[in-house]
Scaffold this motif. Structure first.
Motif: not given
Lengths: 605, 238
Positions: A189-192, A268-271, A387-388
């Motif tokens: 979820v977060v780090f992909a 992942c600031p863009d996420l 976002a995910r």
């Protein structure tokens, strides 16, 4: 020189539009330029932004990183939480003090360096750590402290102290930090990886109502700890009337032992920003605010750069994705050192240029939040999930994790384990599995959810990490067999006393009294009845406090009383002389005996 | 849609206006809910927590929580009363309160609440803080030893006097009421006629030379417990 201050403050206030709701930006700049916000500076600021001096003082005196008295050009803030202490933080602190020849709270005679202690700076996996102005220095030793002090005294600027550079984006030219991510387990979820803009495109192809429906279908709950359903919050904010609406991201990650948002914002600031933009579209807002804790100021230039890039790529700004009349931009609001600002209404007070006092609820922020406008406040990690979800679909998300807690959770693990760091695990994982993963199987206790969470022992290790069992905003602190758990509890209570805003009686007074009773027991002056007193006082503080800080601050005492009761029982005793058990008659008579020059005939022993 | 809301307080049904707080609704029905920071002329503050009640089993401050249809409020139970005692005792030990020497005795709401709730001595150890006294103003005295940080003066100066004489500074145990000047009340625009000087529930803000115009023994709380004026308005049969 005479009126450099007046001119400087005039400029700073003017650059902030002489807008008193931007008080945080104003006083932070004054502090940075002049080393303090002096009495005269407060008068000048009040005049410039048309407010009262006492209003300025109320703000300046609230935040730990602001000061009315002059400080050195360089401020060393040694992280003083329990994990740092366990890893030699006291030796590092002493080394700084010895090397500089000053105590804590003092400034070198030449006005160059001030030495202070500060609460957890989000580096528990690389403790002991300190902040030199905005620059984090980690994995310190006494030798490193001496070396840093020597260089600073010789005039080396803080950013030149960094000699080894951390991994990942810590090496970005705008970060250049020695901080490391310690990202040990990247989840889906977060780090992909995610193609920047992909989730936003999908969101903009739907109606705002459909976006909220997807977030609800995914059953996303807030990742900050309280676990409120995100979609429901957005529904309220969408439905509420207001001249404008706000999307706020809570990056005031202050719970000791939590540092996952630091790694998320680094990698992942863009996420995060994409999730915020989607939230803006969903609730009908054009303004996003990232409230970044002062301890993470070293990430600010980098994050501003990411925002700028998103503007260039049409991911922020006017008429996004060709959607007519959906404009959205994000600004960064810096904090100034206050754990309580992680509480969402305190955070909003701070964004309004006020003390970080929580607000009365109702109304809730979704109805009347920032400046009275409907506002959604969500955690950094929650926006990543959003976002995910929009990218992968709510069905994909909902099948991850456990039944009541879909998705993953990013944990920050620190303390007595071989592999401290950040782990993205599916909800429903057993605590024992986490301990195995991190190399902390020998733990005698684990603090789940930080000081405001629970202290659990081996009988509880089969419990699961999820909203319905062991809830956590991310902090997992491991305590090995040699640790004195009551000292841990004491450190947590000290933290809450320091960080209470002081607004309501039970939190302001009750925590001080709780710690007093606890210290009495730790020092061997407790009686069996004190255990009941602790329980009763802790329960009262929880019940009567006004916000989440006071409603959870007795948890270290209450959860250790429940799960580690024998630690308390072995330290209390009945007083044999039959007086009030904790009353030391010999000590009380001491002064009178000295004056009269004879011993008491009744209480000779 | 009905124009009133029905709720129960300690099992007794009362009618309330929508949007009213529990505290006001109870008061209108002749039910006293103890309070300190609340004041009829000021916006609710929710800080002292003395008015905590259990609403459908959950603690809430009655001065800020609006009524809702079917709400079940627990006000005078033993657990609520003990919670209030603990809060009042916290306030007593947090400051330096010497009732026998205080000119506010008999007018003091903190003292009156202690009597009403049956507190003989606080269960907590006294903190004996070092607090200051500001006697700089010719007509007004601030004795911070007795301040309970209820914020009535702060709100009254803003809301009733259109000034900003007082404000909170510091945080946690270091929180205090400051004045809109470097240090002294005399350097503000405070006057003895300000409503802010009327509202202090304790003896922290006093007008000079007026302390004993009503003799001890004839003061309001010497004669009737605090809250009696609200309870005497209770409708028979309610």
């Amino acid at each position: 020189m005479g009126d450099d201050l007046a001119e400087g403050i005039r400029q700073i206030c003017a650059a902030c539009g002489n807008d008193r709701t931007r008080m945080m930006d104003i006083v932070r700049q004054v502090q940075a330029r002049y080393g303090c916000v002096s009495s005269r500076a407060m008068d000048l600021i009040a005049a410039a932004v048309s407010t009262h001096r006492v209003e300025v003082e109320s703000v300046v005196s609230f935040y730990a990183f602001l000061s009315t008295r002059p400080k050195g050009r360089v401020i060393i803030r040694v992280c003083d939480d329990i994990i740092d202490r366990m890893r030699g933080g006291e030796r590092v602190a002493k080394a700084f003090s010895d090397a500089l020849g000053i105590g804590f709270g003092q400034t070198t005679p030449d006005g160059l360096i001030t030495l202070e202690r500060t609460a957890c700076i989000g580096m528990s996996d690389q403790a002991p750590a300190a902040l030199i102005n905005d620059v984090p220095v980690t994995e310190l030793s006494s030798d490193a402290a001496w070396e840093i002090a020597r260089k600073l005294k010789a005039g080396t600027p803080p950013d030149k102290l960094v000699q080894r550079i951390g991994d990942g984006q810590n090496a970005h030219p705008l970060v250049q930090s020695m901080v490391v991510n310690n990202l040990r387990l990247a989840g889906p979820v977060v780090f992909a990886p995610l193609e920047t803009g992909a989730a936003l495109r999908k969101a903009l192809a739907m109606s705002p109502q459909e976006v909220i429906r997807d977030v609800k279908t995914a059953r996303l709950r807030g990742r900050g700890g309280a676990g409120f359903p995100t979609g429901m919050k957005w529904d309220f904010a969408r439905a509420a009337e207001g001249p404008r609406k706000y999307v706020v991201c809570n990056a005031d990650e202050g719970e000791p032992g939590t540092f996952k948002d630091r790694v998320i914002l680094t990698e992942c600031p863009d996420l995060v920003f994409e999730g915020m933009t989607i939230a803006g579209y969903a609730i009908g807002s054009d303004t996003g605010i990232l409230y970044l804790r002062a301890e993470y100021a070293y990430l600010r230039a980098y994050l501003e750069d990411v925002l700028e890039r998103r503007r260039k790529h049409g991911l922020l700004g006017r008429d996004l994705g060709g959607r007519e009349r959906f404009s959205f931009d994000i600004r960064i609001q810096m904090g100034a050192g206050a754990y309580v600002c992680g509480e969402e209404t305190s955070l909003l007070s701070s964004c309004e240029g006020l003390r970080g006092d929580p607000k009365n609820r109702p109304p809730f922020p979704a109805q009347k939040g920032l400046l009275g406008c409907p506002t959604t406040v969500n955690n950094v990690e929650t926006y990543c999930c959003v976002a995910r979800i929009l990218d992968q679909g709510p069905g994909w998300f909902a099948q991850l994790g456990s039944k009541g807690s879909p998705g993953t959770k990013v944990l920050s693990v620190s303390g007595d384990c071989r592999r401290p760091g950040v782990y993205e695990v599916p909800f429903g994982v057993k605590l024992a599995e986490v301990l195995q993963m991190v190399g902390g199987q020998e733990a005698q206790a684990v603090q789940v959810g930080g000081p405001s969470g629970q202290m659990v022992g081996p009988p509880e290790f089969q419990r699961t990490i999820c909203y319905d069992d062991l809830a956590t905003g991310g902090s997992i602190m491991v305590f090995g067999p040699g640790r004195d758990l009551l000292e841990v509890v004491d450190a947590f209570m000290e933290f809450f006393i320091d960080e209470s805003c002081g607004y309501c009686t039970p939190c302001r007074v009750g925590n001080v009294l709780l710690r007093g009773q606890l210290r009495k027991i730790i020092q061997g002056r407790g009686e069996p009845a004190d255990l009941e007193n602790l329980q009763s006082l802790g329960t009262a503080v929880k019940a009567a406090s006004r916000c989440g800080l006071g409603q959870t601050s007795p948890n270290p005492v209450l959860s250790s009383l429940k799960n580690f009761r024998s630690l308390y029982e072995t330290r209390v005793r009945e007083n044999p002389d039959g007086l009030q058990p904790t009353f030391d008659i010999r000590a009380a008579l001491g002064e009178a005996e000295r004056i009269t020059g004879r011993k008491s005939a009744v209480f000779a022993q | 849609m009905s124009s009133t809301v029905t709720l129960t307080i300690d099992g007794v049904e009362i009618q309330a206006q929508p949007g009213q707080t529990i505290l006001k609704a109870a008061e209108a029905a002749g039910v006293y809910i103890p309070r300190l920071c609340a004041h009829p002329d000021l916006t609710p503050h929710g800080s002292c927590r003395v008015c905590t009640v259990f609403v459908n089993g959950r603690p809430q401050s009655a001065c800020t929580q609006p009524v809702a249809e079917g709400m079940v409020v627990e006000n005078a139970s033993e657990r609520v009363t003990d919670l209030r005692r603990q809060i009042i005792e916290m306030l007593f030990v947090e400051g330096n309160h010497f009732c026998m020497f205080c000119e506010k005795s008999g007018h003091c709401e903190l003292q009156a609440l202690a009597y009403r709730l049956g507190i003989t001595a606080p269960r907590f150890p006294y903190q004996f803080p070092a607090r200051d006294v500001d006697a700089s103003h010719p007509d007004i005295l601030i004795d911070r030893n007795r301040c309970i940080l209820c914020g009535r003066c702060v709100r009254a100066s803003r809301e009733l006097d259109g000034k900003n004489v007082f404000g909170f500074v510091g945080r946690g145990p270091h929180k205090r009421v400051a004045v809109n000047a470097e240090a002294r009340l005399a350097d503000t625009d405070a006057t003895a006629g300000d409503r802010a000087m009327d509202v202090c529930p304790v003896g922290a803000i006093l007008r000079k030379r007026s302390g004993y115009t009503v003799p001890v023994g004839q003061r309001p709380y010497d004669r009737r417990p605090i809250g009696a004026e609200i309870e005497s308005a209770r409708k028979p049969g309610a």
